[in-house]
Design a protein around this motif. Structure first.
Motif, PDB file in Angstrom:
ATOM      1  N   TYR A 164       0.816  -1.216   0.000  1.00 59.88           N
ATOM      2  CA  TYR A 164       0.000   0.000   0.000  1.00 59.88           C
ATOM      3  C   TYR A 164       0.851   1.269   0.000  1.00 59.88           C
ATOM      4  O   TYR A 164       0.422   2.314  -0.474  1.00 59.88           O
ATOM      5  CB  TYR A 164      -0.946   0.015   1.195  1.00 59.88           C
ATOM      6  N   VAL A 165       2.043   1.180   0.544  1.00 62.34           N
ATOM      7  CA  VAL A 165       2.953   2.329   0.503  1.00 62.34           C
ATOM      8  C   VAL A 165       3.290   2.659  -0.947  1.00 62.34           C
ATOM      9  O   VAL A 165       3.292   3.825  -1.367  1.00 62.34           O
ATOM     10  CB  VAL A 165       4.237   2.038   1.309  1.00 62.34           C
ATOM     11  N   ASP A 166       3.561   1.623  -1.710  1.00 64.07           N
ATOM     12  CA  ASP A 166       3.858   1.805  -3.136  1.00 64.07           C
ATOM     13  C   ASP A 166       2.635   2.308  -3.887  1.00 64.07           C
ATOM     14  O   ASP A 166       2.744   3.179  -4.755  1.00 64.07           O
ATOM     15  CB  ASP A 166       4.331   0.477  -3.732  1.00 64.07           C
ATOM     16  N   TYR A 167       1.448   1.782  -3.558  1.00 69.51           N
ATOM     17  CA  TYR A 167       0.230   2.221  -4.222  1.00 69.51           C
ATOM     18  C   TYR A 167       0.003   3.716  -4.002  1.00 69.51           C
ATOM     19  O   TYR A 167      -0.349   4.457  -4.931  1.00 69.51           O
ATOM     20  CB  TYR A 167      -0.982   1.441  -3.700  1.00 69.51           C
ATOM     21  N   ALA A 168       0.178   4.147  -2.760  1.00 67.91           N
ATOM     22  CA  ALA A 168      -0.023   5.559  -2.437  1.00 67.91           C
ATOM     23  C   ALA A 168       0.956   6.443  -3.214  1.00 67.91           C
ATOM     24  O   ALA A 168       0.581   7.502  -3.737  1.00 67.91           O
ATOM     25  CB  ALA A 168       0.146   5.783  -0.931  1.00 67.91           C
ATOM     26  N   LYS A 169       2.194   5.991  -3.311  1.00 66.62           N
ATOM     27  CA  LYS A 169       3.220   6.748  -4.029  1.00 66.62           C
ATOM     28  C   LYS A 169       2.882   6.841  -5.507  1.00 66.62           C
ATOM     29  O   LYS A 169       2.956   7.932  -6.109  1.00 66.62           O
ATOM     30  CB  LYS A 169       4.583   6.077  -3.831  1.00 66.62           C
ATOM     31  N   ARG A 170       2.493   5.740  -6.110  1.00 68.41           N
ATOM     32  CA  ARG A 170       2.205   5.729  -7.536  1.00 68.41           C
ATOM     33  C   ARG A 170       0.934   6.507  -7.875  1.00 68.41           C
ATOM     34  O   ARG A 170       0.844   7.154  -8.915  1.00 68.41           O
ATOM     35  CB  ARG A 170       2.106   4.279  -8.020  1.00 68.41           C
ATOM     36  N   PHE A 171      -0.056   6.436  -6.999  1.00 67.08           N
ATOM     37  CA  PHE A 171      -1.288   7.197  -7.237  1.00 67.08           C
ATOM     38  C   PHE A 171      -0.987   8.697  -7.178  1.00 67.08           C
ATOM     39  O   PHE A 171      -1.497   9.481  -7.988  1.00 67.08           O
ATOM     40  CB  PHE A 171      -2.349   6.825  -6.200  1.00 67.08           C
ATOM     41  N   LYS A 172      -0.144   9.091  -6.244  1.00 69.44           N
ATOM     42  CA  LYS A 172       0.214  10.504  -6.121  1.00 69.44           C
ATOM     43  C   LYS A 172       1.054  10.967  -7.305  1.00 69.44           C
ATOM     44  O   LYS A 172       0.971  12.125  -7.725  1.00 69.44           O
ATOM     45  CB  LYS A 172       0.964  10.756  -4.814  1.00 69.44           C
ATOM     46  N   GLU A 173       1.859  10.074  -7.859  1.00 68.73           N
ATOM     47  CA  GLU A 173       2.639  10.426  -9.045  1.00 68.73           C
ATOM     48  C   GLU A 173       1.719  10.751 -10.217  1.00 68.73           C
ATOM     49  O   GLU A 173       2.008  11.645 -11.012  1.00 68.73           O
ATOM     50  CB  GLU A 173       3.573   9.267  -9.419  1.00 68.73           C
ATOM     51  N   LYS A 174       0.606  10.035 -10.295  1.00 71.30           N
ATOM     52  CA  LYS A 174      -0.344  10.310 -11.370  1.00 71.30           C
ATOM     53  C   LYS A 174      -1.191  11.541 -11.063  1.00 71.30           C
ATOM     54  O   LYS A 174      -1.514  12.326 -11.961  1.00 71.30           O
ATOM     55  CB  LYS A 174      -1.255   9.093 -11.588  1.00 71.30           C
ATOM     56  N   TYR A 175      -1.555  11.711  -9.788  1.00 72.51           N
ATOM     57  CA  TYR A 175      -2.380  12.843  -9.369  1.00 72.51           C
ATOM     58  C   TYR A 175      -1.652  13.573  -8.235  1.00 72.51           C
ATOM     59  O   TYR A 175      -1.872  13.285  -7.056  1.00 72.51           O
ATOM     60  CB  TYR A 175      -3.753  12.365  -8.897  1.00 72.51           C
ATOM     61  N   PRO A 176      -0.765  14.513  -8.575  1.00 72.65           N
ATOM     62  CA  PRO A 176       0.092  15.166  -7.577  1.00 72.65           C
ATOM     63  C   PRO A 176      -0.662  15.869  -6.457  1.00 72.65           C
ATOM     64  O   PRO A 176      -0.116  16.027  -5.355  1.00 72.65           O
ATOM     65  CB  PRO A 176       0.890  16.181  -8.418  1.00 72.65           C
ATOM     66  N   ASN A 177      -1.901  16.289  -6.719  1.00 77.11           N
ATOM     67  CA  ASN A 177      -2.665  16.998  -5.692  1.00 77.11           C
ATOM     68  C   ASN A 177      -3.504  16.072  -4.828  1.00 77.11           C
ATOM     69  O   ASN A 177      -4.266  16.525  -3.974  1.00 77.11           O
ATOM     70  CB  ASN A 177      -3.572  18.044  -6.353  1.00 77.11           C
ATOM     71  N   ALA A 178      -3.376  14.785  -5.063  1.00 83.52           N
ATOM     72  CA  ALA A 178      -4.183  13.816  -4.326  1.00 83.52           C
ATOM     73  C   ALA A 178      -3.322  12.942  -3.420  1.00 83.52           C
ATOM     74  O   ALA A 178      -2.139  12.723  -3.684  1.00 83.52           O
ATOM     75  CB  ALA A 178      -4.958  12.933  -5.304  1.00 83.52           C
ATOM     76  N   GLU A 179      -3.942  12.453  -2.370  1.00 83.08           N
ATOM     77  CA  GLU A 179      -3.248  11.556  -1.447  1.00 83.08           C
ATOM     78  C   GLU A 179      -4.231  10.485  -0.987  1.00 83.08           C
ATOM     79  O   GLU A 179      -5.396  10.773  -0.702  1.00 83.08           O
ATOM     80  CB  GLU A 179      -2.718  12.321  -0.240  1.00 83.08           C
ATOM     81  N   VAL A 180      -3.771   9.232  -0.931  1.00 82.22           N
ATOM     82  CA  VAL A 180      -4.621   8.148  -0.469  1.00 82.22           C
ATOM     83  C   VAL A 180      -4.005   7.517   0.771  1.00 82.22           C
ATOM     84  O   VAL A 180      -2.797   7.292   0.848  1.00 82.22           O
ATOM     85  CB  VAL A 180      -4.838   7.085  -1.569  1.00 82.22           C
ATOM     86  N   LYS A 181      -4.866   7.285   1.766  1.00 87.19           N
ATOM     87  CA  LYS A 181      -4.453   6.612   2.981  1.00 87.19           C
ATOM     88  C   LYS A 181      -5.192   5.279   3.061  1.00 87.19           C
ATOM     89  O   LYS A 181      -6.272   5.115   2.501  1.00 87.19           O
ATOM     90  CB  LYS A 181      -4.766   7.466   4.206  1.00 87.19           C
ATOM     91  N   PHE A 182      -4.597   4.313   3.773  1.00 90.28           N
ATOM     92  CA  PHE A 182      -5.160   2.980   3.849  1.00 90.28           C
ATOM     93  C   PHE A 182      -5.448   2.601   5.296  1.00 90.28           C
ATOM     94  O   PHE A 182      -4.617   2.813   6.179  1.00 90.28           O
ATOM     95  CB  PHE A 182      -4.205   1.960   3.231  1.00 90.28           C
ATOM     96  N   GLU A 183      -6.623   2.060   5.514  1.00 90.26           N
ATOM     97  CA  GLU A 183      -7.003   1.550   6.829  1.00 90.26           C
ATOM     98  C   GLU A 183      -7.437   0.102   6.640  1.00 90.26           C
ATOM     99  O   GLU A 183      -8.331  -0.182   5.834  1.00 90.26           O
ATOM    100  CB  GLU A 183      -8.145   2.370   7.426  1.00 90.26           C
TER     101      GLU A 183
END
Length: 437
Positions: free
Chosen positions: A73-92
């Motif tokens: 999930y750390v990698d997923y968050a990083k890659r999603f932010k690379e595509k959408y620089p203004n967005a951030e995803v957290k995982f629970e």
């Protein structure tokens, strides 16, 4: 639906043939780099944003994959932010996702993206936003599974079939030279494994949720009827010793009585069991193909992990369930709705989660990356296509507060299994009457 599922099975068989020729094994580390779908023509269509909504802000995804926290999930968050620089995803992550999300939904507050729990499809619009604007409807399987009045509210993370995942070396060391294709042969193999000092089947009894196949998939397979669970609505006593439910439950009870499960079923541990199956301390799981890469990455290699259909009787003919996994849903009240939708689309198209999880991809144009399915299909199982849950039956289940995995636990441990079925039938009939069904 049937035509699309037949197409899916054709894709599975073709992909497995290619995998067998090319020796392409995957240990769950794929990040989606080689199998991404063709991007949409515009950023708005690709992201799922409506009316030019900005993809930004912070969203939270509530998931059942506790093993991926601080890892993938750390990698997923990083890659999603690379595509959408203004967005951030957290995982629970939570272990009892269905129960947890229902409680949080009832409070009126729940995360932006969740795995849709067992609620009637007619309730989907109360909690979730339509996902028809993601441009995925014509590209995915099971699009009607979490839909209501022509609108799609949930997209499956992938497709699964259920069977015996096993350690090949443990089988060989126990002198098992042929894969069991009847129930008697299955018990005989378990006896050999026990005699070699190996725990034949990891049930994860205490964790409860891994027991789900015994109360649903196995019963549907025995009945050869994907609509079995829905047909409970026509009965006041759906659970009987001599029907498909009783037969399925009796198999796991027999495994317990013969000492083929963990020595102490009340102290099992899911995460440790993956390591134990990988090492050969435990020989088998009765779970979906999604667990294959988890075992392979827990201390062994993919080619040491096999997969075959559970032989639930002595006929030599086997039905297997083919069903969608959990479906992604977006909270309709999310403060960052466009971002939440973009994340669902990204998970389906770009994350590589289906490969990591060992799924048959939900995208029609993506080939599965689980070589063990070739072995599974070599036994010529008949696939029983999943159907959407009947709303009336779901309402009865919820009213009666029936937890199918708890039914398995009680049936296995009771001195009088018929009394357990009687209790559940009584709860069923009472709920059914209260709902006027």
């Amino acid at each position: 639906m049937r035509k699309s599922m037949l197409t899916l099975l054709s894709i599975v068989m073709l992909a497995m043939t290619l995998a067998a020729c090319g020796g392409n094994n995957n240990n769950g580390s794929n990040t989606g780099g080689g199998n991404q779908a063709t991007p949409a023509a515009s950023e708005e269509a690709s992201s799922g944003g409506a009316e030019g909504e900005e993809i930004g802000g912070t969203i939270t995804f509530l998931t059942n994959r506790t093993d991926m926290v601080d890892k993938e999930y750390v990698d997923y968050a990083k890659r999603f932010k690379e595509k959408y620089p203004n967005a951030e995803v957290k995982f629970e992550a939570v272990t009892d996702h269905d129960k947890t999300i229902k409680i949080r939904m009832s409070s009126g507050e729940f995360p932006d993206v969740v795995l849709i729990p067992t609620i009637p499809n007619s309730d989907l619009p109360k909690y979730f936003a339509p996902l028809d604007d993601l441009g995925l409807n014509d590209r995915i399987y099971f699009k009607d599974y979490k839909a209501y009045e022509g609108k799609v509210y949930g997209i499956s993370a992938g497709a699964t079939t259920t069977g015996i995942v096993y350690n090949k070396k443990a089988f060989a060391d126990a002198g098992i030279t042929e894969i069991p294709q009847t129930l008697d042969e299955f018990y005989a193999a378990a006896e050999k494994l026990k005699g070699s000092g190996v725990v034949p089947l990891a049930s994860n009894f205490k964790d409860q949720w891994p027991l789900y196949p015994w109360a649903s998939e196995v019963a549907s397979s025995i009945a050869g009827n994907a609509n079995l669970n829905n047909e409970r609505g026509a009965s006041d006593a759906p659970y009987q010793m001599d029907n498909a439910y009783g037969q399925a439950l009796t198999i796991i009870r027999t495994m317990y009585e013969k000492g083929y499960l963990e020595p102490d079923v009340n102290s099992t541990n899911w995460e440790q069991s993956k390591k134990d199956v990988a090492s050969g301390k435990f020989a088998m799981y009765m779970l979906g193909n999604w667990v294959i890469p988890q075992v392979a990455s827990s201390g062994t290699t993919s080619d040491n992990v096999g997969f075959f259909p559970l032989p639930y009787d002595n006929s030599g003919k086997i039905n297997v369930a083919l069903a969608p996994d959990w479906a992604y849903g977006v909270n309709k009240d999310s403060e960052n709705l466009a971002t939440a939708k973009a994340f669902v689309k990204w998970m389906v198209e770009e994350s590589g989660y289906d490969d990591f999880a060992g799924f048959i991809p939900v995208l029609k144009d993506k080939e599965p990356n689980v070589p063990q399915l070739a072995e599974f299909n070599s036994y010529n199982p008949v696939y029983i296509e999943a159907v959407a849950d009947d709303e009336k039956v779901t309402a009865i289940v919820n009213k009666a507060q029936i937890v199918k995995e708890a039914l398995v636990q009680e049936f296995v441990l009771s001195k009088d299994p018929q009394s357990i079925l009687d209790k559940y039938n009584a709860d069923w009939a009472k709920a059914k009457k209260a709902l006027g069904e």
